[in-house]
Design a protein around this motif. Structure first.
Motif, PDB file in Angstrom:
ATOM      1  N   ALA A  54       0.697  -1.200   0.023  1.00  0.00           N
ATOM      2  CA  ALA A  54      -0.106  -0.048  -0.043  1.00  0.00           C
ATOM      3  C   ALA A  54       0.745   1.086   0.138  1.00  0.00           C
ATOM      4  O   ALA A  54       1.830   1.215   0.658  1.00  0.00           O
ATOM      5  N   HIS A  55       0.597   2.267  -0.729  1.00  0.00           N
ATOM      6  CA  HIS A  55       1.173   3.480  -0.616  1.00  0.00           C
ATOM      7  C   HIS A  55       0.123   4.418  -1.175  1.00  0.00           C
ATOM      8  O   HIS A  55      -0.966   4.541  -1.530  1.00  0.00           O
ATOM      9  N   LYS A  56       0.551   5.692  -0.540  1.00  0.00           N
ATOM     10  CA  LYS A  56      -0.335   6.963  -0.448  1.00  0.00           C
ATOM     11  C   LYS A  56      -0.803   7.431  -1.823  1.00  0.00           C
ATOM     12  O   LYS A  56      -1.822   7.944  -2.484  1.00  0.00           O
ATOM     13  N   LYS A  78       3.347  -5.480  -5.795  1.00  0.00           N
ATOM     14  CA  LYS A  78       2.114  -4.776  -6.796  1.00  0.00           C
ATOM     15  C   LYS A  78       1.497  -3.767  -5.542  1.00  0.00           C
ATOM     16  O   LYS A  78       0.991  -4.281  -4.619  1.00  0.00           O
ATOM     17  N   VAL A  79       1.345  -2.426  -5.798  1.00  0.00           N
ATOM     18  CA  VAL A  79       0.683  -1.448  -5.024  1.00  0.00           C
ATOM     19  C   VAL A  79      -1.026  -1.918  -5.392  1.00  0.00           C
ATOM     20  O   VAL A  79      -1.229  -1.672  -6.412  1.00  0.00           O
ATOM     21  N   ASN A  80      -1.543  -2.148  -4.325  1.00  0.00           N
ATOM     22  CA  ASN A  80      -2.934  -2.688  -4.623  1.00  0.00           C
ATOM     23  C   ASN A  80      -3.735  -1.932  -3.455  1.00  0.00           C
ATOM     24  O   ASN A  80      -4.935  -2.208  -3.457  1.00  0.00           O
ATOM     25  N   ASP A  81      -3.210  -1.012  -2.795  1.00  0.00           N
ATOM     26  CA  ASP A  81      -4.218  -0.458  -1.562  1.00  0.00           C
ATOM     27  C   ASP A  81      -3.487   0.903  -1.445  1.00  0.00           C
ATOM     28  O   ASP A  81      -2.205   1.349  -1.804  1.00  0.00           O
ATOM     29  N   ARG A  82      -4.078   1.488  -0.483  1.00  0.00           N
ATOM     30  CA  ARG A  82      -3.695   3.238  -0.379  1.00  0.00           C
ATOM     31  C   ARG A  82      -3.192   2.947   1.362  1.00  0.00           C
ATOM     32  O   ARG A  82      -3.711   2.287   2.028  1.00  0.00           O
ATOM     33  N   CYS A  83      -2.282   3.737   1.704  1.00  0.00           N
ATOM     34  CA  CYS A  83      -1.607   3.901   2.860  1.00  0.00           C
ATOM     35  C   CYS A  83      -1.859   5.346   3.261  1.00  0.00           C
ATOM     36  O   CYS A  83      -1.699   6.341   2.393  1.00  0.00           O
ATOM     37  N   PRO A  84      -2.586   5.631   4.333  1.00  0.00           N
ATOM     38  CA  PRO A  84      -2.946   6.937   4.749  1.00  0.00           C
ATOM     39  C   PRO A  84      -1.792   8.100   5.085  1.00  0.00           C
ATOM     40  O   PRO A  84      -1.636   8.919   5.090  1.00  0.00           O
ATOM     41  N   ARG A  85      -0.447   7.189   5.373  1.00  0.00           N
ATOM     42  CA  ARG A  85       0.497   8.068   5.548  1.00  0.00           C
ATOM     43  C   ARG A  85       1.687   8.173   4.629  1.00  0.00           C
ATOM     44  O   ARG A  85       1.787   7.611   3.618  1.00  0.00           O
ATOM     45  N   SER A  86       1.994   9.548   4.383  1.00  0.00           N
ATOM     46  CA  SER A  86       3.085  10.227   3.312  1.00  0.00           C
ATOM     47  C   SER A  86       4.338   9.449   3.926  1.00  0.00           C
ATOM     48  O   SER A  86       4.787   9.456   4.952  1.00  0.00           O
ATOM     49  N   GLY A  87       5.122   9.061   2.610  1.00  0.00           N
ATOM     50  CA  GLY A  87       6.223   8.481   2.854  1.00  0.00           C
ATOM     51  C   GLY A  87       6.690   7.185   3.175  1.00  0.00           C
ATOM     52  O   GLY A  87       7.570   6.801   3.836  1.00  0.00           O
ATOM     53  N   VAL A  88       5.612   6.428   3.413  1.00  0.00           N
ATOM     54  CA  VAL A  88       5.474   5.098   3.960  1.00  0.00           C
ATOM     55  C   VAL A  88       5.128   4.218   2.962  1.00  0.00           C
ATOM     56  O   VAL A  88       4.196   4.360   2.188  1.00  0.00           O
ATOM     57  N   ILE A  89       5.458   3.013   2.693  1.00  0.00           N
ATOM     58  CA  ILE A  89       5.038   1.968   2.046  1.00  0.00           C
ATOM     59  C   ILE A  89       4.715   0.742   2.914  1.00  0.00           C
ATOM     60  O   ILE A  89       5.653   0.269   3.870  1.00  0.00           O
ATOM     61  N   ASP A  90       3.412   0.175   3.110  1.00  0.00           N
ATOM     62  CA  ASP A  90       3.295  -0.972   3.901  1.00  0.00           C
ATOM     63  C   ASP A  90       3.303  -1.955   3.038  1.00  0.00           C
ATOM     64  O   ASP A  90       2.542  -2.141   1.850  1.00  0.00           O
ATOM     65  N   LEU A  91       3.832  -3.161   3.429  1.00  0.00           N
ATOM     66  CA  LEU A  91       3.977  -4.470   2.752  1.00  0.00           C
ATOM     67  C   LEU A  91       3.261  -5.406   3.431  1.00  0.00           C
ATOM     68  O   LEU A  91       3.081  -5.453   4.560  1.00  0.00           O
ATOM     69  N   SER A  92       2.888  -6.462   2.567  1.00  0.00           N
ATOM     70  CA  SER A  92       2.359  -7.678   3.094  1.00  0.00           C
ATOM     71  C   SER A  92       3.421  -8.433   3.761  1.00  0.00           C
ATOM     72  O   SER A  92       4.679  -8.134   3.649  1.00  0.00           O
ATOM     73  N   LEU A  93       2.917  -9.474   4.745  1.00  0.00           N
ATOM     74  CA  LEU A  93       3.849 -10.151   5.699  1.00  0.00           C
ATOM     75  C   LEU A  93       4.907 -10.806   4.753  1.00  0.00           C
ATOM     76  O   LEU A  93       6.004 -10.934   5.263  1.00  0.00           O
ATOM     77  N   LEU A  94       4.379 -11.417   3.810  1.00  0.00           N
ATOM     78  CA  LEU A  94       5.163 -12.392   2.936  1.00  0.00           C
ATOM     79  C   LEU A  94       6.237 -11.460   2.196  1.00  0.00           C
ATOM     80  O   LEU A  94       7.521 -11.683   2.426  1.00  0.00           O
ATOM     81  N   ALA A  95       6.059 -10.395   1.954  1.00  0.00           N
ATOM     82  CA  ALA A  95       6.933  -9.416   1.205  1.00  0.00           C
ATOM     83  C   ALA A  95       8.141  -8.763   2.359  1.00  0.00           C
ATOM     84  O   ALA A  95       9.201  -8.787   2.299  1.00  0.00           O
TER      85      ALA A  95
END
Length: 133
Positions: A54-56, A78-95
């Motif tokens: 997820a990325h903003k 693959k970016v498939n969701d939105r993250c509410p925070r700038s400058g952050v990328i949220d990864l799945s646990l596997l990644a």
């Protein structure tokens, strides 16, 4: 006739809008388990067992390489969701596990935007990791 100053402003504005930054640093975290089986912004069902993020601001379905800056390990997501925070990328646990992020919870990473020609590699990377892990 358009003045030089006006042309410069127009070029700056449209240059910024048309050229997305291809490489940037960010903070990486990973998704909490409570999001498992919930719908993402792209409409997909979230799974901790897929290479997603997820990325903003990155466009949905963008492929990116995320590299942990301390250990050099990389993963394609693959970016498939939105993250509410700038400058952050949220990864799945596997990644997150593939780059050993799950041990610390957060890390500084390099994010590289990739083209769709990497889609086949993204789909098969689990096989590649198994060969080398």
């Amino acid at each position: 006739m358009v003045s030089r100053r006006c042309k410069g402003v127009v070029n700056k504005v449209f240059g910024i809008l048309s050229q997305e930054k291809k490489v940037f640093n960010a903070s990486a975290t990973y998704y909490h388990d409570k999001f498992e089986n919930r719908k993402t912004s792209s409409g997909e069902i979230f799974s901790q067992k897929k290479y997603t993020a997820a990325h903003k601001t990155l466009p949905l379905n963008t492929l990116v390489r995320v590299t942990h800056l301390k250990n050099g390990r990389s993963v394609l997501v693959k970016v498939n969701d939105r993250c509410p925070r700038s400058g952050v990328i949220d990864l799945s646990l596997l990644a997150a596990k593939r780059i050993l992020l799950h041990k610390t919870g957060t890390a500084k990473v390099k994010v590289e935007i990739l083209g769709q020609e990497y889609l086949e590699l993204w789909e098969k990377q689990n096989e590649l990791f198994e060969m080398f892990d």
